[in-house]
Design a protein around this motif. Structure first.
Motif, PDB file in Angstrom:
ATOM      1  N   ASN A 100     -15.358  22.377 -36.694  1.00 53.01           N
ATOM      2  CA  ASN A 100     -14.072  21.542 -37.505  1.00 53.01           C
ATOM      3  C   ASN A 100     -14.298  20.174 -37.150  1.00 53.01           C
ATOM      4  O   ASN A 100     -13.780  19.526 -37.106  1.00 53.01           O
ATOM      5  N   GLY A 101     -15.444  19.630 -36.173  1.00 52.10           N
ATOM      6  CA  GLY A 101     -15.451  18.415 -36.238  1.00 52.10           C
ATOM      7  C   GLY A 101     -15.043  17.314 -34.550  1.00 52.10           C
ATOM      8  O   GLY A 101     -14.740  16.729 -34.815  1.00 52.10           O
ATOM      9  N   ASN A 102     -14.760  18.816 -33.770  1.00 52.15           N
ATOM     10  CA  ASN A 102     -13.872  17.914 -32.918  1.00 52.15           C
ATOM     11  C   ASN A 102     -12.765  17.275 -32.801  1.00 52.15           C
ATOM     12  O   ASN A 102     -11.430  18.262 -33.247  1.00 52.15           O
ATOM     13  N   GLU A 128     -14.154  10.948 -36.204  1.00 57.99           N
ATOM     14  CA  GLU A 128     -15.552  10.760 -37.171  1.00 57.99           C
ATOM     15  C   GLU A 128     -16.882  11.103 -36.770  1.00 57.99           C
ATOM     16  O   GLU A 128     -17.073  10.693 -35.286  1.00 57.99           O
ATOM     17  N   HIS A 129     -18.009  11.925 -37.149  1.00 54.68           N
ATOM     18  CA  HIS A 129     -19.073  12.144 -36.770  1.00 54.68           C
ATOM     19  C   HIS A 129     -18.428  12.677 -35.332  1.00 54.68           C
ATOM     20  O   HIS A 129     -19.899  12.678 -34.587  1.00 54.68           O
ATOM     21  N   ASN A 130     -18.025  13.898 -34.713  1.00 57.51           N
ATOM     22  CA  ASN A 130     -17.333  14.020 -33.235  1.00 57.51           C
ATOM     23  C   ASN A 130     -17.629  12.829 -32.055  1.00 57.51           C
ATOM     24  O   ASN A 130     -18.445  13.003 -31.524  1.00 57.51           O
ATOM     25  N   GLY A 131     -16.331  12.212 -32.462  1.00 60.22           N
ATOM     26  CA  GLY A 131     -16.390  11.495 -31.835  1.00 60.22           C
ATOM     27  C   GLY A 131     -15.938  11.391 -30.708  1.00 60.22           C
ATOM     28  O   GLY A 131     -15.418  12.435 -30.858  1.00 60.22           O
ATOM     29  N   THR A 132     -15.630   9.736 -29.758  1.00 58.29           N
ATOM     30  CA  THR A 132     -14.990  10.512 -28.467  1.00 58.29           C
ATOM     31  C   THR A 132     -14.126  10.544 -28.354  1.00 58.29           C
ATOM     32  O   THR A 132     -13.676  11.188 -27.548  1.00 58.29           O
ATOM     33  N   GLY A 133     -12.904  10.644 -29.881  1.00 63.27           N
ATOM     34  CA  GLY A 133     -11.932  10.838 -29.183  1.00 63.27           C
ATOM     35  C   GLY A 133     -10.624   9.473 -28.496  1.00 63.27           C
ATOM     36  O   GLY A 133      -9.616   9.632 -28.358  1.00 63.27           O
ATOM     37  N   ASN A 134     -11.476   8.926 -28.706  1.00 64.30           N
ATOM     38  CA  ASN A 134     -10.962   7.525 -28.013  1.00 64.30           C
ATOM     39  C   ASN A 134     -10.386   6.676 -28.918  1.00 64.30           C
ATOM     40  O   ASN A 134     -11.205   6.791 -30.231  1.00 64.30           O
ATOM     41  N   THR A 173     -20.111   3.821 -28.668  1.00 69.29           N
ATOM     42  CA  THR A 173     -21.138   2.811 -29.124  1.00 69.29           C
ATOM     43  C   THR A 173     -21.522   4.043 -30.377  1.00 69.29           C
ATOM     44  O   THR A 173     -22.228   3.456 -31.010  1.00 69.29           O
ATOM     45  N   SER A 174     -20.682   4.306 -31.525  1.00 67.90           N
ATOM     46  CA  SER A 174     -20.843   4.545 -32.846  1.00 67.90           C
ATOM     47  C   SER A 174     -20.786   3.220 -34.032  1.00 67.90           C
ATOM     48  O   SER A 174     -19.922   2.411 -33.821  1.00 67.90           O
ATOM     49  N   ASN A 175     -21.125   3.345 -34.930  1.00 64.38           N
ATOM     50  CA  ASN A 175     -20.853   2.139 -35.888  1.00 64.38           C
ATOM     51  C   ASN A 175     -19.805   2.529 -36.271  1.00 64.38           C
ATOM     52  O   ASN A 175     -19.697   1.555 -36.956  1.00 64.38           O
ATOM     53  N   ASP A 176     -19.056   3.468 -35.863  1.00 59.68           N
ATOM     54  CA  ASP A 176     -17.376   3.725 -36.946  1.00 59.68           C
ATOM     55  C   ASP A 176     -16.884   2.355 -35.919  1.00 59.68           C
ATOM     56  O   ASP A 176     -15.794   1.899 -36.310  1.00 59.68           O
ATOM     57  N   GLY A 177     -17.826   1.184 -34.844  1.00 54.92           N
ATOM     58  CA  GLY A 177     -16.393   0.459 -34.781  1.00 54.92           C
ATOM     59  C   GLY A 177     -17.582  -0.900 -35.168  1.00 54.92           C
ATOM     60  O   GLY A 177     -16.540  -1.827 -34.497  1.00 54.92           O
ATOM     61  N   LYS A 178     -18.287  -1.438 -36.025  1.00 56.39           N
ATOM     62  CA  LYS A 178     -18.674  -1.911 -36.657  1.00 56.39           C
ATOM     63  C   LYS A 178     -17.696  -2.413 -37.859  1.00 56.39           C
ATOM     64  O   LYS A 178     -17.938  -2.318 -38.915  1.00 56.39           O
ATOM     65  N   ARG A 179     -16.866  -2.691 -37.443  1.00 53.42           N
ATOM     66  CA  ARG A 179     -15.526  -2.991 -38.583  1.00 53.42           C
ATOM     67  C   ARG A 179     -14.941  -3.877 -38.541  1.00 53.42           C
ATOM     68  O   ARG A 179     -14.716  -5.043 -37.333  1.00 53.42           O
ATOM     69  N   SER A 180     -14.311  -5.027 -39.536  1.00 55.65           N
ATOM     70  CA  SER A 180     -13.274  -6.223 -39.705  1.00 55.65           C
ATOM     71  C   SER A 180     -13.029  -5.986 -40.808  1.00 55.65           C
ATOM     72  O   SER A 180     -13.407  -5.199 -41.806  1.00 55.65           O
TER      73      SER A 180
END
Length: 562
Positions: free
Chosen positions: A270-272, A191-197, A134-141
């Protein structure tokens, strides 16, 4: 009469022989050309790898990784970037498009977008949806990249039958190499304590493939929350400085930047999953995912060439934290060497020896830690860019009675408020000249250039001018460009320890370029090669069209001649 008939028959037989010979030759040539193509091309980018890491750590490398590429393939020892700034986004784009930011448009990891009047990331795309997060880190192209990659050209050549998959810890390291037509690009949500996926975006797909979901569900990343100690006895790391020093970043929760690092104990502060990316285990995770992708996507299983791009990002993370002279960097490269061996062994088994082609390079180098250089009396320093912007705006307000004429200072470029300049009826050229003169008063700034002059640079100008010209895009770059002295970094809490990059000096431009596998000669050269030569060379190997804005040269000495 009989004689004439015999002569006619001989001529007919002669021409039939010639015709059949030509047909047979063409058929043989076609067969040779078809067989000469690799079933899979693997483009490896090692983020922040200086060329001297090949030679400094050579005696500790095994036989199956870097040394295998050198022993079986071709080593371009004088390979350089030919533009400024040397950053991750422009580096990955330039390697795979065969051109520079001047044409592909990726002028930095981030830049000030004039129409939007804000900074943008080189792979930002708010029109797409995140997939797997659900992170904006997936809004990429790859929408900001203006030209094709050689992977795009392979897709076009094969009527979209040849696959392209891009993989990296970093989104830009996965997206830009794979190009506009990729089947998929995957990056790590850390990033930003992401899911690790491993995630992607709706630019490529509406849902993650089942194999990616299975990989994520296996908790493959969590197993790397473990102790990072040196691979070998730390007392044998003669190629690096002392482990205990004042030049390196200290992780939160530790008293010094020294081995061992207990990642499980450090992760919460340290950000998981960030701590995995900041260790050599991020590279191990990339190999894990890459091997799964080769199997699941059936890369290299038929005669239609597939492209796999792999960017090992954790070398950059470790480099930024600890600097080139650290034991941590050396250990990360010794471990990466084992990851390369693991990848090559798998390619031997899954695709077949001499049926795939690999190249390995880097997106930029790095300067030694500035505090370390200063301790050795080597010139270097930190430049306060934030204060410079404030000082310049005060100076301009005093001169022109207009406030905040400078909108942004990013990538060593100054962006001016053209709307305000126009409404106040100021002379743009005189304004730029005044700023340039003021900038030259700073001791750590070496040279200053006005963009309108940069646009006129050609081959008759100096080396530095050509680097700036190659990195300058008329629509996206700033109004004024400035160049630091050697070994100068922007002053920040991060740059006070470890390292950074972005200049046109040799420590940032000189990176490895290794080729090996199908169609590659064995040898080495000290002839200067440039990063933009890789894409046209790979295009020539595959017999496909060059990327549409390519400006590099074919390295014909690297390729076996049929």
């Amino acid at each position: 009469m009989k004689h004439n008939i015999i002569m006619v028959m001989k001529r007919i037989l002669f021409y039939l022989f010639i015709f059949s010979f030509v047909i047979a030759s063409r058929a043989q040539t076609a067969t040779i050309d078809s067989n000469s193509k690799p079933k899979l091309v693997v483009g490896i980018v090692v983020d922040q790898m200086r060329y001297d890491y090949l030679t400094r750590f050579y005696n500790k490398y095994g036989d199956g990784g870097f040394k295998r590429m050198m022993d079986e393939g071709y080593n371009c020892k004088n390979n350089h970037f030919n533009y400024i700034p040397t950053k991750t986004g422009p580096g990955h784009a330039s390697i795979f498009t065969g051109t520079t930011p001047k044409y592909h448009g990726v002028i930095g990891n981030d830049w000030y977008e004039k129409e939007l009047r804000r900074n943008v990331n080189c792979v930002d795309d708010n029109s797409v949806l995140p997939i797997g997060t659900t992170s904006n880190d997936g809004k990429r192209s790859p929408k900001w990249m203006l030209s094709t990659t050689f992977a795009d050209e392979n897709r076009l050549f094969t009527q979209m039958k040849g696959k392209t998959i891009g993989i990296s810890i970093k989104h830009r390291g996965a997206i830009l190499p794979a190009g506009h037509t990729a089947n998929a690009a995957y990056w790590f949500d850390y990033e930003h304590n992401g899911t690790g996926n491993w995630i992607s975006s709706s630019y490529y797909m509406n849902d993650l493939p089942q194999w990616v979901k299975d990989f994520n569900d296996s908790d493959a990343a969590e197993k790397y929350f473990k102790v990072w100690n040196t691979l070998y006895d730390i007392d044998t790391y003669f190629e690096s400085g002392n482990d205990l020093n004042t030049f390196e970043r200290i992780f939160k929760g530790m008293e010094s930047a020294t081995f061992p690092y207990d990642l499980e104990a450090l992760k919460n502060e340290n950000g998981n999953f960030q701590i995995i990316a900041d260790s050599p285990f991020g590279n191990s995770l990339i190999t894990d995912f890459t091997l799964k992708a080769i199997d699941a996507e059936q890369l290299g299983v038929d005669e239609i060439t597939d492209i796999l791009t792999v960017s090992y990002s954790s070398t950059d993370k470790v480099g930024h934290d600890f600097g080139p002279n650290s034991v941590e960097v050396e250990d990360t490269y010794l471990r990466l060497d084992l990851e390369l061996e693991r990848l090559f062994d798998a390619l031997d088994e899954k695709v077949g020896k001499d049926k795939y082609t690999v190249f390995l390079t880097s997106d930029h180098g790095a300067v030694d830690a500035i505090l370390y250089l200063q301790s050795l009396k080597i010139p270097g320093g930190f430049f306060d860019t934030r204060k410079m912007k404030e000082d310049l705006n005060i100076f301009l307000e005093d001169q022109y009675q207009v406030s905040n004429l400078i909108l942004s200072r990013i990538n060593n470029q100054i962006y001016l408020d053209h709307d305000k300049i126009k409404s106040e009826k100021l002379n743009l050229e005189k304004l730029k000249e005044a700023i340039s003169i003021k900038l030259l008063e700073y001791k750590l700034i070496d040279r200053v250039f006005i963009a309108s002059n940069i646009n006129q640079f050609g081959g008759q100008h100096g080396y530095l001018e050509n680097l700036l010209s190659n990195g300058h895009n008329q629509k996206r770059s700033g109004d004024i460009l400035y160049v630091y002295n050697t070994s100068v970094l922007p002053d920040s809490q991060w740059n006070r320890t470890g390292t950074d990059h972005g200049t046109g000096y040799n420590y940032d431009t000189h990176v490895p370029l290794l080729f090996f596998g199908k169609g590659i000669e064995h040898g080495q050269t000290f002839k200067r090669t440039e990063i933009t030569d890789i894409a046209p060379t790979m295009s020539a190997l595959l017999g496909i069209g060059f990327p549409n804005a390519s400006t590099g040269n074919i390295l014909d000495f690297v390729l076996k001649q049929n």
